[in-house]
Design a protein around this motif. Structure first.
Motif, PDB file in Angstrom:
ATOM      1  N   MET A   1      10.725   8.153   0.061  1.00 27.58           N
ATOM      2  CA  MET A   1       9.380   8.212  -0.479  1.00 27.58           C
ATOM      3  C   MET A   1       8.846   6.792  -0.639  1.00 27.58           C
ATOM      4  N   ALA A   2       7.615   6.574  -0.229  1.00 26.77           N
ATOM      5  CA  ALA A   2       6.993   5.262  -0.378  1.00 26.77           C
ATOM      6  C   ALA A   2       5.504   5.435  -0.593  1.00 26.77           C
ATOM      7  N   GLU A   3       4.907   4.529  -1.361  1.00 23.82           N
ATOM      8  CA  GLU A   3       3.455   4.501  -1.515  1.00 23.82           C
ATOM      9  C   GLU A   3       2.994   3.058  -1.462  1.00 23.82           C
ATOM     10  N   PHE A   4       1.799   2.861  -0.899  1.00 24.40           N
ATOM     11  CA  PHE A   4       1.246   1.531  -0.702  1.00 24.40           C
ATOM     12  C   PHE A   4      -0.164   1.480  -1.295  1.00 24.40           C
ATOM     13  N   TRP A   5      -0.542   0.274  -1.714  1.00 26.22           N
ATOM     14  CA  TRP A   5      -1.912   0.069  -2.160  1.00 26.22           C
ATOM     15  C   TRP A   5      -2.308  -1.372  -1.867  1.00 26.22           C
ATOM     16  N   ARG A   6      -3.580  -1.559  -1.472  1.00 28.07           N
ATOM     17  CA  ARG A   6      -4.094  -2.895  -1.200  1.00 28.07           C
ATOM     18  C   ARG A   6      -5.201  -3.227  -2.178  1.00 28.07           C
ATOM     19  N   SER A   7      -5.197  -4.456  -2.657  1.00 33.73           N
ATOM     20  CA  SER A   7      -6.199  -4.908  -3.610  1.00 33.73           C
ATOM     21  C   SER A   7      -7.575  -4.917  -2.958  1.00 33.73           C
TER      22      SER A   7
ATOM     23  N   CYS B   1      11.322   4.817  -3.170  1.00 31.05           N
ATOM     24  CA  CYS B   1      12.570   5.438  -3.607  1.00 31.05           C
ATOM     25  C   CYS B   1      13.317   5.823  -2.336  1.00 31.05           C
ATOM     26  N   GLN B   2      14.529   5.312  -2.148  1.00 28.28           N
ATOM     27  CA  GLN B   2      15.319   5.589  -0.950  1.00 28.28           C
ATOM     28  C   GLN B   2      16.723   6.008  -1.354  1.00 28.28           C
ATOM     29  N   GLU B   3      17.359   6.783  -0.480  1.00 34.26           N
ATOM     30  CA  GLU B   3      18.737   7.187  -0.731  1.00 34.26           C
ATOM     31  C   GLU B   3      19.655   6.917   0.454  1.00 34.26           C
TER      32      GLU B   3
END
Length: 262
Positions: free
Chosen positions: A1-7, A19-21
């Motif tokens: 699971m990953a999420e990104f955001w740009r200013s 979050c990685q496993e």
């Protein structure tokens, strides 16, 4: 699971939460200055290091642009955050400008206060809110990073003469529509195939094909950040189809192109 955001205020600022496993990263580089923090779980950092470093919750990892590295979960669930930014902007805010130690190599810091500060900045990017101007907050962070003694340090030892000799090969790899033959590349710089592979690894940390794949994904990230469609990006970079692009992108970014583009 990953999420990104740009200013929205500073578009070159990109925040990530993941979050990685399972093993998720090939050795790769960023075209940005990156700061990561480990929130939970353990992981193993590899790169231009003498062996590997086991990262633990609370660790802060500083990675200048162009430094080959990979970080993968050690066992179980691994939570981390990253902030990516234009390196020239980071240099302009650093206390010693171009002479700052922060841009010499990968540094691992074990300072809970720095972990908290990076987490606050990451939250400010995700929410587009800050208690004070974001540039001032980063300038204060860089001052603390400059003063901190790293628990681990891996400096770059790239040979500029070797890089200059390999420049024609790297241009060919970057711009070729399909993977060039190794023999052709070696002939361009008067080497055997085996000499070329060793020289590329010594100069860049990657084999010729791995360097080409990494360069294409760095460019893909730029294009996707700029709003280019995924199919158009894949085609422009010479991938045979979207599924191939997805596989290579995920191996370098640990997220799909769609998740990254947002």
């Amino acid at each position: 699971m990953a999420e990104f955001w740009r200013s929205t205020a500073l578009p070159h600022l990109e925040a990530r939460r993941s979050c990685q496993e399972n093993t998720c990263y090939r050795p790769h580089t960023h075209d940005s200055f990156s700061i990561g923090v480990i929130d939970a779980g353990t992981s193993v950092l590899t790169g231009p290091l003498d062996g590997t470093i086991r990262l633990e919750p609370g660790d802060v990892v500083v990675i200048p642009a162009g430094q080959v590295h990979a970080c993968n979960p050690d066992a179980g669930r691994w939570l981390y955050q990253m902030v990516h930014m234009d390196q020239n902007w980071a240099v302009s805010l650093a206390p010693c400008k171009g002479a700052s130690r922060q841009f010499d190599g990968i540094r691992v810091l074990r300072r809970p206060d720095l972990h908290r500060r990076v987490s606050v900045l990451n939250d400010a990017i995700f929410t587009d809110e800050a208690r004070e101007p974001i540039e001032a907050q980063f300038a204060a962070l860089f001052a603390e990073l400059e003063a901190a003694s790293p628990a681990h340090l891996a400096t770059s030892d790239a040979d500029p003469e070797l890089l200059a000799r390999l420049a024609p090969v790297m241009r060919r790899l970057r711009h070729a529509e399909s993977n060039p033959a190794l023999g052709e590349l070696a002939g361009m710089v008067g080497m055997t195939k085996y000499q070329l592979v060793r020289a590329m690894r010594r100069a860049t940390g990657l084999s010729p094909l791995a360097w080409r794949q990494n360069a294409r994904i760095v460019q893909a990230r730029r294009m996707l950040r700029g709003g280019r469609p995924i199919a158009e990006t894949a085609h422009a970079l010479g991938f045979t189809d979207q599924s191939h692009f997805h596989r290579v992108f995920r191996a370098h970014v640990a997220a799909s192109p769609g998740t990254y583009r947002g």
